[in-house]
Scaffold this motif. Structure first.
Motif, PDB file in Angstrom:
ATOM      1  N   ALA A  23       1.182  -0.979  -0.283  1.00 38.75           N
ATOM      2  CA  ALA A  23      -0.140   0.217   0.131  1.00 38.75           C
ATOM      3  C   ALA A  23       0.715   1.420   0.174  1.00 38.75           C
ATOM      4  CB  ALA A  23      -0.895  -0.270   0.777  1.00 38.75           C
ATOM      5  N   ARG A  24       0.476   2.132  -0.250  1.00 34.12           N
ATOM      6  CA  ARG A  24       1.398   3.613  -0.303  1.00 34.12           C
ATOM      7  C   ARG A  24       0.587   4.062   1.495  1.00 34.12           C
ATOM      8  NH1 ARG A  24       0.253   4.038  -6.204  1.00 34.12           N
ATOM      9  NH2 ARG A  24       1.923   3.422  -6.766  1.00 34.12           N
ATOM     10  N   LEU A  25       1.340   4.757   1.403  1.00 29.82           N
ATOM     11  CA  LEU A  25       1.216   5.866   3.160  1.00 29.82           C
ATOM     12  C   LEU A  25       1.370   7.131   2.489  1.00 29.82           C
ATOM     13  CD1 LEU A  25       0.770   5.444   5.820  1.00 29.82           C
ATOM     14  CD2 LEU A  25       4.032   6.531   5.904  1.00 29.82           C
ATOM     15  N   VAL A  26       0.002   7.558   2.977  1.00 35.25           N
ATOM     16  CA  VAL A  26      -0.351   9.297   2.628  1.00 35.25           C
ATOM     17  C   VAL A  26      -1.541  10.048   3.159  1.00 35.25           C
ATOM     18  CG1 VAL A  26      -1.768  10.787   0.634  1.00 35.25           C
ATOM     19  CG2 VAL A  26      -0.216   8.148   0.339  1.00 35.25           C
ATOM     20  N   ASP A  27      -0.839  10.945   4.451  1.00 35.21           N
ATOM     21  CA  ASP A  27      -1.166  11.346   5.120  1.00 35.21           C
ATOM     22  C   ASP A  27      -1.583  10.913   5.994  1.00 35.21           C
ATOM     23  OD1 ASP A  27      -1.481  13.208   3.884  1.00 35.21           O
ATOM     24  OD2 ASP A  27      -3.357  13.323   3.262  1.00 35.21           O
ATOM     25  N   ASP A  28      -0.497   9.686   6.571  1.00 34.86           N
ATOM     26  CA  ASP A  28      -0.797   9.004   7.449  1.00 34.86           C
ATOM     27  C   ASP A  28      -2.263   8.143   7.608  1.00 34.86           C
ATOM     28  OD1 ASP A  28       1.517   9.741   8.552  1.00 34.86           O
ATOM     29  OD2 ASP A  28       0.358  11.149   9.919  1.00 34.86           O
ATOM     30  N   GLU A  29      -2.206   7.297   6.577  1.00 33.68           N
ATOM     31  CA  GLU A  29      -3.248   6.479   6.391  1.00 33.68           C
ATOM     32  C   GLU A  29      -2.670   5.357   5.024  1.00 33.68           C
ATOM     33  OE1 GLU A  29      -6.936   7.007   3.646  1.00 33.68           O
ATOM     34  OE2 GLU A  29      -6.742   8.628   5.710  1.00 33.68           O
ATOM     35  N   LEU A  30      -2.973   4.379   5.179  1.00 29.83           N
ATOM     36  CA  LEU A  30      -2.882   3.613   3.970  1.00 29.83           C
ATOM     37  C   LEU A  30      -3.366   3.373   2.302  1.00 29.83           C
ATOM     38  CD1 LEU A  30      -1.726   0.381   6.000  1.00 29.83           C
ATOM     39  CD2 LEU A  30       0.039   1.870   4.449  1.00 29.83           C
ATOM     40  N   ARG A  31      -3.561   3.519   1.289  1.00 30.62           N
ATOM     41  CA  ARG A  31      -4.382   3.691   0.350  1.00 30.62           C
ATOM     42  C   ARG A  31      -3.829   3.036  -0.829  1.00 30.62           C
ATOM     43  NH1 ARG A  31      -4.661  10.527  -0.337  1.00 30.62           N
ATOM     44  NH2 ARG A  31      -5.882  10.502   1.926  1.00 30.62           N
ATOM     45  N   ASP A  32      -4.344   2.691  -1.501  1.00 28.81           N
ATOM     46  CA  ASP A  32      -4.449   2.019  -2.706  1.00 28.81           C
ATOM     47  C   ASP A  32      -3.194   0.537  -2.525  1.00 28.81           C
ATOM     48  OD1 ASP A  32      -4.025   4.044  -4.944  1.00 28.81           O
ATOM     49  OD2 ASP A  32      -2.406   4.255  -4.456  1.00 28.81           O
ATOM     50  N   PHE A  33      -4.395  -0.263  -2.327  1.00 27.44           N
ATOM     51  CA  PHE A  33      -3.565  -0.963  -0.830  1.00 27.44           C
ATOM     52  C   PHE A  33      -4.327  -2.501  -1.922  1.00 27.44           C
ATOM     53  CE2 PHE A  33      -4.948  -5.410   0.946  1.00 27.44           C
ATOM     54  CZ  PHE A  33      -3.794  -5.010   2.526  1.00 27.44           C
ATOM     55  N   GLU A  34      -3.055  -3.163  -1.586  1.00 29.83           N
ATOM     56  CA  GLU A  34      -2.748  -4.313  -2.647  1.00 29.83           C
ATOM     57  C   GLU A  34      -2.930  -6.043  -2.939  1.00 29.83           C
ATOM     58  OE1 GLU A  34      -1.262  -2.202  -6.755  1.00 29.83           O
ATOM     59  OE2 GLU A  34      -0.494  -3.962  -6.329  1.00 29.83           O
ATOM     60  N   VAL A  35      -3.122  -6.878  -1.973  1.00 39.88           N
ATOM     61  CA  VAL A  35      -3.161  -8.655  -1.461  1.00 39.88           C
ATOM     62  C   VAL A  35      -2.167  -8.730  -2.994  1.00 39.88           C
ATOM     63  CG1 VAL A  35      -3.415 -10.726  -1.439  1.00 39.88           C
ATOM     64  CG2 VAL A  35      -4.405  -8.644  -0.529  1.00 39.88           C
ATOM     65  N   LEU A  36      -0.486  -8.941  -2.832  1.00 37.70           N
ATOM     66  CA  LEU A  36       0.009  -9.708  -4.048  1.00 37.70           C
ATOM     67  C   LEU A  36       0.640 -11.107  -4.342  1.00 37.70           C
ATOM     68  CD1 LEU A  36       2.667  -6.914  -2.735  1.00 37.70           C
ATOM     69  CD2 LEU A  36       0.829  -6.998  -4.751  1.00 37.70           C
ATOM     70  N   PHE A  37       0.230 -11.655  -2.333  1.00 40.45           N
ATOM     71  CA  PHE A  37       0.689 -12.991  -2.170  1.00 40.45           C
ATOM     72  C   PHE A  37       0.288 -13.232  -1.239  1.00 40.45           C
ATOM     73  CE2 PHE A  37       3.022 -16.483  -0.493  1.00 40.45           C
ATOM     74  CZ  PHE A  37       3.361 -17.321  -1.255  1.00 40.45           C
ATOM     75  N   THR A  38      -0.477 -14.373  -1.293  1.00 39.04           N
ATOM     76  CA  THR A  38      -1.306 -15.501  -0.097  1.00 39.04           C
ATOM     77  C   THR A  38      -0.762 -17.388  -0.377  1.00 39.04           C
ATOM     78  OG1 THR A  38      -3.595 -14.172  -0.218  1.00 39.04           O
ATOM     79  CG2 THR A  38      -2.987 -16.539   1.432  1.00 39.04           C
ATOM     80  N   ALA A  39       0.413 -17.201   0.878  1.00 35.31           N
ATOM     81  CA  ALA A  39       1.030 -18.731   0.589  1.00 35.31           C
ATOM     82  C   ALA A  39       0.061 -19.751   0.184  1.00 35.31           C
ATOM     83  CB  ALA A  39       1.873 -19.006   2.308  1.00 35.31           C
ATOM     84  N   GLN A  40       0.249 -21.236  -0.659  1.00 35.35           N
ATOM     85  CA  GLN A  40      -0.856 -21.577  -0.139  1.00 35.35           C
ATOM     86  C   GLN A  40      -0.196 -23.646   0.986  1.00 35.35           C
ATOM     87  OE1 GLN A  40      -3.690 -21.559  -0.914  1.00 35.35           O
ATOM     88  NE2 GLN A  40      -3.937 -19.443  -1.335  1.00 35.35           N
ATOM     89  N   PRO A  41      -1.310 -24.783   1.451  1.00 32.25           N
ATOM     90  CA  PRO A  41      -2.795 -24.009   1.325  1.00 32.25           C
ATOM     91  C   PRO A  41      -3.257 -23.232   2.525  1.00 32.25           C
ATOM     92  CG  PRO A  41      -1.509 -26.066   1.745  1.00 32.25           C
ATOM     93  CD  PRO A  41      -0.138 -25.631   1.392  1.00 32.25           C
ATOM     94  N   LEU A  42      -4.232 -23.341   3.149  1.00 24.68           N
ATOM     95  CA  LEU A  42      -4.710 -22.530   3.715  1.00 24.68           C
ATOM     96  C   LEU A  42      -4.835 -23.796   5.055  1.00 24.68           C
ATOM     97  CD1 LEU A  42      -7.217 -20.375   3.247  1.00 24.68           C
ATOM     98  CD2 LEU A  42      -4.860 -19.809   3.577  1.00 24.68           C
TER      99      LEU A  42
END
Length: 366
Positions: A118-137
């Motif tokens: 995510a991008r830190l803008v004005d002390d909050e996270l913006r443009d949040f993106e999930v990139l990877f989730t380990a498998q298996p759950l």
């Protein structure tokens, strides 16, 4: 075993460089943190700190803790060892403002490590993106890894755990349990990853045969990637990570199970890479950094491993690319050390793993 690892092991055995005593002073830089896990230094002098309980905090340049957590975090699975883990700045953070977070995602019955940015803008996270989730759950709330490092080509490596009850899966190239993965910064898979194109293999895998890797650092000057991982009762390891290499867990280990039973009768096997060193009994290594600052000349280039069980920081001395002995530091604190980082000011920073955790700053003594 590679020629480089053999050379490092020979250096460790020789341990020919005498330890240099370095006077230091430990200051409380900030406090009031709940089980802090990781820290990252912002260009403006502030420090980001994760709390395992699911908060991202800002410590001002003067050490004061912003009372309001950073907004914009996703839902995080918090239980036992699960929670918010690493925060790391993009190598081009000044221009792109991306920061990376690792955290446990899912439910008690189905969860694993997730990587997002995510991008830190004005002390909050913006443009949040999930990139990877380990498998298996998997079920449970143990062994997530979660540390991040960037390589010379600006790809990132993310450490993972074996999920505790699934340790045999660390040898299975078809999943992410007990692995270190390498990704491009947008979450895509680098074309030169070692298992790309192999039938049934997870293309993200960079190395395998790990238990719970909670320390990783890239030595940019030498082009070497070091990591450490938790063993069970004994057998904590410091490793030199090379692409496509198998580090043995649980087929070969210096540790034994918590029940006292053998995990394996072997400490080494053909085709499996030996650790540079192992800690038996366990010290419980939780973070790894390399010192390249100016305040402590005697520490230049050495590795520092935070420990939980030993309640210390292990200084692992390097001399001309070879291990040259160890020193136990900061035991006088009597506290579990969750993170250790070399700061841009040349000081060493520590996070204590407590419900009322502190950010400590180590500077030269008088």
């Amino acid at each position: 075993m590679s020629r480089l690892i053999r050379a490092l092991l020979v250096g460790a055995l020789l341990a020919s460089v005498p330890a240099q005593a370095q006077a230091y002073r430990i200051e409380t830089f900030s406090e009031g943190l709940e089980h802090p896990w990781s820290l990252a230094f912002l260009p403006d002098g502030r420090i980001l700190v994760t709390e395992r309980v699911g908060r991202l905090r800002i410590v001002e340049a003067d050490g004061s803790l912003d009372p309001d957590p950073v907004a914009g975090l996703p839902e995080i699975f918090v239980a036992a060892q699960a929670g918010l883990m690493e925060v790391a700045l993009d190598p081009d953070y000044v221009s792109n403002r991306w920061l990376y977070l690792s955290y446990a995602h899912g439910t008690t019955q189905a969860n694993n490590t997730r990587l997002a940015r995510a991008r830190l803008v004005d002390d909050e996270l913006r443009d949040f993106e999930v990139l990877f989730t380990a498998q298996p759950l998997k079920a449970g709330a143990s062994h997530y890894g979660g540390r991040i490092a960037f390589l010379a080509d600006k790809t990132l490596v993310l450490t993972l755990g074996d999920g505790f009850d699934w340790r045999e899966e660390a040898q299975n190239p078809g999943n992410h349990l007990g692995k270190i993965v390498r990704l491009n910064r947008d979450g895509s898979v680098p074309a030169d990853n070692p298992l790309v194109g192999q039938t049934g293999a997870a293309a993200e895998i960079y190395s395998l045969g790990h238990r719970n890797v909670q320390g990783i650092v890239f030595d940019a000057e030498a082009g070497r990637l070091y990591s450490h991982e938790h063993g069970p009762r004994g057998g904590d390891e410091l490793n030199l990570i090379e692409a496509g290499t198998n580090y043995g867990w649980p087929l070969a280990t210096f540790g034994i199970d918590y029940t006292g039973a053998r995990v394996s009768p072997y400490t080494e096997l053909p085709g499996l890479t030996q650790p540079l060193l192992h800690w038996t009994p366990s010290v419980a290594p939780a973070s790894l950094t390399q010192y390249r600052g100016a305040l402590f000349p005697d520490w230049q280039g050495d590795l520092f491993a935070a420990t939980l069980a030993e309640r210390s920081v292990r200084r692992v001395r390097l001399h001309e690319g070879m291990l040259a002995g160890e020193e136990i530091l900061f035991e006088e604190l009597g506290e579990r050390i969750r993170d250790v980082r070399a700061g841009p000011d040349g000081a060493l920073y520590l996070l204590t793993d407590n419900a009322d955790g502190r950010l400590l700053r180590v500077v030269p003594g008088d």
